[in-house]
Design an enzyme around this catalytic site. Structure first.
Site: not given
Length: 574
Positions: A56, A88, A129-131, A451, A477
């Site tokens: 990511c 994640d 990436c996600d966060k 998650e 997720s």
């Protein structure tokens, strides 16, 4: 514009570059090769979440160099720095996932501290990436200096026996392996082919969802969310982002001028229209909190309820981010929503133009079936739904994209951690029709609000997706699919109803009605509450403990500080 034309009297960098008192600061800047001309220009922070933790983030350093070129071309002085990310896909399914949500706030905090400490005048933030996406945008809204966000791009789809696959297929492959459907060799072949390049997970999971948000909310250049990470066109967007932030300094157009309440409604609409991650219902309230705007889970859910689903994306649909990019990208989705009257076209963006002006030339092509016409949506209501009821007085969230039925009813099977539930699933110690309850996984109780992808992936891999439900005060997720309800509040750790459930209690979810109920009377719940005792946690020091002390409820974003409403100043005005 030349450096001589910059008036630094109201820019933060005057504190380290102007006047006799700044001689020590300038001495340190000279040591890095910065010239007097460069010191007379605005100092622009170029923040990335680059690291070697996961694909990511691995392309972000390359893109940051392109941003710096753009800043320099527009007579600015870029100063690159990095912050953390917790990825994640690697943190999932074990204790490492407790670090994930706290990392969002750590990213916002560390970017803020770096910008404050060095008196940078503007910010270009790159995340993959996600966060890291919401964390970076939270810092922009908190600092309120001229800012441009840029997504690092998605991964290219993997191939497994002629089919496109993502990391989610590997998580589901673990479930297939547990049932014997996959051999060791099958699973090995899939894991070796699922992730062929740099970039964030390819479906409409949290990273791509928040990337769409970055354009819809006005913080990113139009089109910048689309191209996959390996594409060189990302570098062109990076250069343009560097140039754009310099124009924002000149105009003093700031994130809070752009991200008003209508912009947050636009952001929620793009999540719904693309069948995005339920995590957006956590991150949008947290971003709004930074700007002093009240916009909680129920506000997000109201937009979800009335916005059609028009993008056929994994995990509920067929396609990945690369396919949507090739079909015209986020701008086409926004244009369809504009044409249908589902978003506010007059919201300002980092281009200095409105979102309607940015997307005026976007055209939906008829030779693709990734993005549907607003007049012929996949479904009339969005891909994500908010829920409320006696099991979730403070709300809950479920992704319904791809579900044939929106109602599920069954007996509870209660687990006090994800590990307990995952082991029961892998051992196939559950029945069709069960409602698996995973509690004490909320922001405070986890701590960290983990998650549950390892568990939901295993359920789908065993062919039980849609045949059981899973309800948690933790998170899911963006790659989760099926009857999976998260963010249940109040969480078990503070005495919420989810902590009072017993095996066999009958639970009913109705996504059409927006309800989540347990068939117990108020009297029975109150009687159980009197017998309930808080659980002790193993996390009694360190950053996870700190997050648990500070984190608020999921309904308002699990935020860790008072937010924009309580400010007496913003950094930009110091």
């Amino acid at each position: 514009m030349t450096s001589k034309s910059w008036d630094k009297s109201k820019l933060p960098s005057r504190h380290v570059t102007v006047g006799p008192k700044s001689a020590p600061h300038r001495a340190m800047l000279y040591a890095m090769g910065i010239t007097e001309e460069e010191m007379a220009q605005p100092l622009v922070g170029v923040a990335t979440c680059w690291n070697e933790a996961a694909p990511c983030n691995i392309a972000l350093s390359r893109q940051a160099q392109a941003v710096k070129v753009g800043v320099k071309e527009a007579s600015g002085t870029p100063r690159e720095f990095t912050t953390i990310t917790v990825t994640d896909g690697i943190a999932m399914g074990h204790e490492g996932m407790r670090s994930s949500l706290p990392s969002r706030d750590a990213i916002a905090d560390t970017v803020e501290l770096t910008m404050r400490g060095h008196c940078y005048d503007a910010l270009v933030g790159l995340a993959g990436c996600d966060k890291s996406l919401p964390g970076m945008m939270m810092s922009m809204l908190r600092l309120n200096v001229p800012s441009v966000f840029m997504y690092g791009g998605s991964i290219l789809p993997g191939k497994f026996r002629g089919e496109d696959v993502t990391i989610i297929d590997v998580f589901e492959g673990v479930g297939k392996h547990a049932t014997g459907e996959f051999s060791d060799e099958d699973l090995k072949e899939m894991e070796c082919n699922a992730c062929p390049s740099a970039g964030a997970c390819g479906g409409q999971f949290t990273a791509n969802t928040m990337a769409c948000v970055s354009e819809a909310i006005g913080l990113a250049l139009p089109g910048s969310a689309g191209a996959p990470a390996p594409y060189e066109t990302r570098d062109e967007y990076a250069i343009a982002s560097g140039q754009a932030v310099m124009k924002l300094i000149e105009k003093q157009l700031r994130p809070r001028d752009i991200c008003d309440r209508k912009a947050f409604e636009n952001a929620a609409a793009i999540v719904s229209a693309t069948g995005g991650s339920t995590n957006a219902a956590l991150h949008l309230p947290a971003m709004a909190h930074e700007a002093g705007i009240d916009f909680d889970l129920f506000d997000v859910a109201e937009i979800f309820k009335k916005t059609p689903l028009i993008a056929d994306l994994k995990p509920g649909g067929k396609y990945v981010a690369k396919d949507m990019f090739e079909a015209g990208g986020v701008q086409v989705v926004i244009k369809e929503l504009l044409d249908g009257g589902y978003i506010h076209g007059d919201c300002m963006t980092v281009t200095g133009k409105t979102i309607a002006e940015n997307c005026a030339d976007a055209i939906r092509r008829d030779d693709q079936d990734v993005i549907y016409s607003i007049n012929n949506p996949i479904s009339k209501t969005g891909g994500v739904v908010g829920l409320k009821g006696n099991l979730a007085p403070e709300g809950a969230i479920v992704k319904v994209a791809g579900l044939e039925s929106k109602v599920f009813e069954g007996p509870a099977r209660c687990f006090d951690s994800e590990e307990e539930c995952l082991q029961a699933v892998l051992d196939q110690k559950y029945e069709e029709g069960d409602v698996l309850i995973v509690r004490y996984e909320g922001p405070k109780g986890g701590p960290g609000m983990r998650e549950m992808l390892a568990t939901t992936g295993a359920i789908y891999g065993q062919g039980m997706g849609g045949k059981v439900a899973l309800i948690t005060d933790g998170r899911f997720s963006g790659g989760t699919r099926g009857f999976c309800i998260g963010h249940v509040g109040p969480e078990a750790a503070v005495g919420g109803p989810i902590g009072l459930l017993k095996d066999g209690d009958i639970i009913k979810m109705d996504a059409d009605a927006g309800t989540l109920e347990v068939q117990l009377s108020g009297e029975e719940l109150e009687a159980r509450r009197k017998d309930w005792k808080p659980r002790e946690t193993l996390y009694t020091s360190g950053s996870i403990w700190k997050f648990a002390q500070l984190a608020g409820p999921a309904r308002t974003g699990a935020v860790t500080h008072p937010g924009g409403k309580d400010e007496k100043h913003t950094f930009a005005d110091l």
